[in-house]
Design a protein around this motif. Structure first.
Motif: not given
Lengths: 535, 344, 197
Positions: B54-72
């Protein structure tokens, strides 16, 4: 049994939905012995002319003029449709300037201020005290309230005389609001402790003005000392049959006018209406005390109790400060800032206005100056998406859906705001405080309301423009038809006077004559046009 | 002195999304420990695996979507989703079940719908339903709870790891360690017109629900009650679900106890308690108003029972929650509180 | 076969009659589309679009004779609203028509220069100018739409446009800007103060 009715107001307590139990921090500013100290004279006073709800007052002094303490500086305009209030000189001295200065306001904008340099004499104008106010008529009393520049001192700063004028005859209950529900603020509590007679005397005057027999003084449950003092003064003034003190449970935002009415009567003020429509008038306890000063002593409103508090202040306390005193003078009187000072707020922590500087003046609405440290305010938080937790719905005292409103405002779908009742929002800040996603909900609501207002104004203006344009078009069309009709009439008249042949012959003759004139005097006409062009 | 101006309120916020999620995770711990006790350490391995994916996928999706990683990432919502999913799958399910589940939850159900706060469906339940439909065999291999099989047969850490990663070791057989769940037995039994008392003769049944299951449910309820006390969740949805289940099943049981199980059995079997306190209370996909929450809970209860009694699956909470997710906005629309001073 | 033809024909006749009746019975007065468009136009009556007023422009849009981007006072926001209403794509404002003003403006007459020629009075589409021949003119600011039609006719150039000043009475709140990236500020609590300042 259902006790919700205006008749039973104050007999049973009711609940309002939502609300927050907050840490109140009131003891912080209540440690000094009473009475609250009077601030020494400042060198310069900055007196904004629009300290009240409504139009700015009309300035009646000019730079260079000497004024006495209590002399009116500006008077409400003539326009009776928009309220205004008198503003007075807080001390004697010279008007040095009338200029734009920053004032305490959510916009952070400048506004017209009268700058008064104190001469140190502190000379009063001639006061007109009244020995027995019972001799005065209702109108005279209201006029004295108006001349004293009294506005609602709880923060709404609506001119009190207009409230009294509008409520006369239809009011049966006066509520004096001493339920100071916002954390930190203790100026009303201090007033009730040190001058309970003033409040009760003010209440008696008001009951004469409004011709009513029922006055409720609402205070918060833990204010035991206030309760005792108020009861004692009610007894000494022999007002026990008409003035009652009611203790309401402590829950923010109970001190809100509409919430207080709901708690006392169990009924709500209908949307878009004022409490007056229910026969209720709500005034702050400080306003009642100011009314006593105005009527009995003839003193205009030139000073008020201000709570100076917060972890950013060395010696938090309540002080009596004149309107127009620079906030910095209050701060230094209270021992200055502590090292951690981070922000300055006028009002309480939930609804107060952030101030950009301590050079701003105390105004009639300044009930509290709150100096907060870094620990008190949040570091800027990332705004997370709304997770629809519903906490905001749970705390909203107005029964709104803050999370939905926020979404709609963000999408600029302003048409939907009416259906979601944004107008019922009192900007109490409960939702904003509770929100786990740190969405600045109140900022969104202010923006939404301001857009709604702009839209209404624009709509009104465009309707007016259209109306005027249509009328003008109609008028022009009418003028044209009239002109045509006249033309036709003249033609017909001409045709009627001579027969057709004659008219044809006449036309030919006219044409000939014109031709002749052109050929004979070409030069004259040329020179005429030339001169025309030169001019 | 000059200051920076800020809008009211001037108080530090009381709560944060990550605080909410962390408390949910904390509240799950008693139930998780109970599950480990009854089903072995495989439960923990599944949780760890799901969280990792979950964390890996969340990180990848946030990256792909150009969202800030840390807060999310630090809001822990992906972790909560992962744990809830892991608690629903059999403790020895193969590792790729979690991977598929987390792809369905984090990538599809969450981020393709716009990320935190925007998803219509509960991600954990989407994940569970996807793997349930796609891999029915793997999803029915529930271990027999402690007390029903020899303690030596309960797989240890290494064996569990081995099973999850590369399949069951040669010295074990699925038949030896797995057992039909109480709800499976109940469903089959009722279909074969057996009396409830007959069905309940089977050793998997405990006092009310399944043996072991009822204890797990109790511990989840404990955590849930703590959440209510902490005001992380409101009481409305759990109470609405449990009360509706009792109210609906009580008359049937009173009328004919031989063919209708006691209401407590409905509550203490399957994932109903977990659902009532942790899954249906997901704020994003649920209702915001109090009345809405009660209607939502009622709907979950009715649908769960409907699926349990007449549907194709032994437990219906996942489907019930997903179906009610669809209705949540509608319910919210019609349960708007009345604004102050406005006519009803 | 025959029965089918008869049934279909009679059905067609019945529905045709019903439609015909409905079109007469429920006929809308005026031009409803033009009315809706007109409601979105700012009613400045400035004629910058090339039509002699907002109503004619609305009718022209309704008849699809002209694009929706010829109204400078309405600006981009107005174009967006029109696009929403008509199901069109928003297009940028036509620069030929004019440019959108940043702030609303009203006209003001420099009364010391005015010669009282009444030309501006005739030009004003909303009768917002007060005056008579040989008498000084003045603008009723509350009724001025800022259309600038009075400026060209003035023989002595005594009319100016001034932006409406923002004060405490007409001040507007800004839309909050969400803080999305804050990584640096979050990492150290000490920085919080600087971040505020």
């Amino acid at each position: 049994m259902d006790h919700s009715s205006i008749e039973n107001i104050g007999k049973h307590l009711h609940n309002f939905p939502g609300g927050l139990k907050l840490k109140h921090y009131k003891a912080l500013s209540c440690s000094k012995p009473l009475p609250a100290q009077q601030l020494p004279l400042s060198q310069e006073y900055i007196i904004p002319v629009s300290q009240h709800l409504g139009r700015p007052a009309e300035i009646i002094v000019s730079p260079g003029q000497q004024v006495k303490k209590g002399q009116p500086l500006s008077v409400p305009g003539n326009a009776s449709s928009t309220p205004g209030a008198y503003v007075h000189a807080p001390t004697s001295g010279e008007i040095v300037a009338i200029e734009q200065r920053p004032v305490p306001h959510p916009s952070g904008l400048n506004s017209t201020c009268i700058i008064l340099r104190a001469d140190g004499k502190d000379d009063w104008i001639e006061l007109e005290p009244v020995t027995d106010y019972r001799q005065l008529s209702r109108q005279q009393l209201i006029q004295r309230v108006q001349m004293a520049g009294i506005v609602g001192l709880g923060g709404a700063v609506f001119p009190t005389d207009i409230k009294l004028q509008g409520g006369a005859g239809s009011i049966d209950t006066l509520i004096l609001n001493g339920a100071e529900c916002e954390p930190y603020i203790s100026c009303d509590e201090t007033l009730m402790k040190q001058d309970p007679e003033k409040i009760i005397q003010g209440a008696l005057i008001l009951s004469q003005v409004l011709n009513i027999k029922r006055v409720l003084v609402a205070i918060e449950d833990p204010m035991d000392a206030c309760y005792q003092k108020l009861q004692t003064s009610i007894k000494t003034l022999g007002a026990a049959d008409c003035i009652k003190v009611v203790r309401v449970p402590m829950l923010y935002p109970e001190g809100g006018e509409r919430q207080l009415i709901q708690v006392l009567s169990g009924t709500e003020v209908p949307a878009g209406k004022l409490p007056v429509s229910m026969g209720i008038l709500v005034l702050n306890v400080a306003t009642a005390a100011a009314i006593k000063d105005a009527i009995i002593d003839g003193k205009p409103l030139i000073e008020r109790l201000v709570t100076v508090t917060g972890a950013g202040i060395c010696e938090p306390q309540n002080v009596v400060a004149r309107i127009g005193t620079p906030i910095a003078d209050l701060i230094s009187f209270c021992g200055g800032y502590t090292p951690g000072i981070a922000s300055l707020v006028m009002g309480g922590p939930l609804m107060g206005i952030g101030l950009q500087s301590d050079s701003l003046p105390i105004i009639k609405a300044s009930n509290c100056i709150l100096a907060l440290t870094h620990a008190d305010i949040s570091s800027p938080q990332v705004e997370m998406p709304c997770i629809n937790c519903g906490d905001c719905v749970g705390v909203c005292p107005a029964g709104l859906l803050p999370q939905t409103l926020q979404m709609v405002i963000r999408a600029e779908n302003f048409e939907a705001l009416e259906e979601l009742n944004l107008d019922a929002c009192i900007e109490c800040g409960c939702c904003d405080y509770i929100c786990p996603s740190h969405i600045p909900l109140v900022d969104y609501f202010r923006y939404g309301k301001s857009e709604q207002r702009v839209r209404t104004v624009e709509r009104k203006q465009s309707d007016l423009a259209k109306l005027r344009f249509d009328r003008r078009e109609k008028r022009l069309a009418k003028q044209q038809t009239e002109r045509r009709a006249r033309h036709l009439k003249r033609k017909q008249a001409l045709a009627g006077s001579s027969d057709k042949k004659d008219s044809v012959a006449a036309a030919i003759a006219r044409a000939k004559a014109r031709k002749q004139a052109l050929t004979t005097t070409p030069r004259d006409s040329d020179s005429n046009t030339d001169s025309g062009e030169q001019s | 002195m000059e200051f920076s101006r800020s809008g009211a309120p001037h108080l530090p916020p009381e709560n944060t999304v990550s605080k909410v999620m962390l408390q949910v995770i904390l509240a799950l711990i008693p139930g998780i420990l109970a599950m480990v006790w009854f089903f072995g350490v495989g439960v923990l391995i599944q949780i760890a695996l799901s969280i990792l994916f979950a964390v890996l996928l969340e990180w990848a999706m946030l990256k792909l979507r150009g969202k800030p990683i840390r807060p999310f990432l630090s809001d822990y919502s992906a972790v909560v989703t992962a744990i809830l999913f892991a608690l629903c799958i059999p403790p020895l399910a193969p590792w790729w079940i979690s991977l598929v589940g987390m792809i369905a939850a984090i990538v599809v159900a969450k981020h393709l719908y716009g990320g935190l706060g925007q998803n219509i469906f509960n991600p954990a339940m989407v994940a569970y339903v996807v793997v349930l439909i796609a891999f029915p065999l793997e999803l029915t291999r529930w271990l027999a709870p402690r007390g029903l099989i020899d303690v030596e047969l309960l797989p240890g850490l290494l064996q569990s790891l081995q099973t999850i990663i590369s399949g069951l070791p040669a010295n074990l057989s699925w038949d030896a360690i797995t057992q039909a769940t109480p709800l499976d037995l109940l469903k089959d039994g009722v279909e074969q017109n057996q009396m409830i008392s007959e069905i309940r003769q089977a050793p998997v049944f405990g006092n009310y629900g399944g043996r072991g299951w009822e204890w797990i449910a109790n511990f989840f309820a404990l955590g849930g009650i703590w959440l209510i006390w902490r005001r992380v969740i409101s009481w409305h949805i759990p109470v609405a679900i449990i009360a509706s289940v009792i109210m609906i099943t009580l008359p049937a049981w009173l009328y004919d106890p031989s063919s209708n199980p006691i209401p407590l059995q409905h509550i203490f079997s399957g994932a109903l308690v977990l659902c009532a306190f942790f899954i249906a209370t997901d704020p994003v996909t649920g209702c915001a108003s109090r009345r809405g929450k009660i209607i939502f809970g009622l709907g979950v209860a009715i649908l769960t029972l409907t699926i349990r009694l007449w549907g194709g699956y032994p437990d219906g909470v996942a489907f019930a929650v997903l179906l009610m997710n669809m209705f949540a906005p509608l319910i919210d629309r019609y349960t708007r509180p009345r604004a102050y001073g406005k006519p009803r | 076969m025959t029965a089918a033809i008869i049934i279909l024909t009679s059905l067609a006749l019945i529905f045709g009659l019903a439609l015909g009746y409905a079109s007469i019975r429920f006929r809308l007065e005026g031009n409803p589309v033009a009315d809706q468009i007109e409601a979105l136009l700012p009613q400045t009556q400035c004629a910058q679009c090339g039509y002699p007023g907002c109503r004619p422009y609305a009718e022209a849009i309704a008849a699809d004779e002209v694009d929706i981007n010829r109204c400078p006072p309405g600006g981009e926001a107005g174009i967006k609203q029109l696009a929403d209403l008509l199901g069109k794509n928003p297009i940028p404002l036509d620069a030929d028509a004019g440019i959108e003003k940043a702030l609303p403006e009203v006209a003001i007459i420099h009364e010391d220069i005015c010669i009282g020629c009444t030309k501006c009075i005739q030009a004003c589409p909303v009768d917002a100018i007060l005056g008579a021949a040989k008498k000084m003119h003045t603008i009723i600011a509350a009724e001025c739409t800022g259309c600038e039609l009075c400026i060209p006719p003035c023989p002595v150039d005594c009319i100016d446009m001034i932006p409406v000043s923002i004060d405490l009475t007409n001040w507007q709140s800004d839309k909050p800007v969400p803080i999305t990236i804050i990584s640096k500020q979050l990492t150290s609590a000490d920085n919080a103060g600087e971040a505020v300042a």
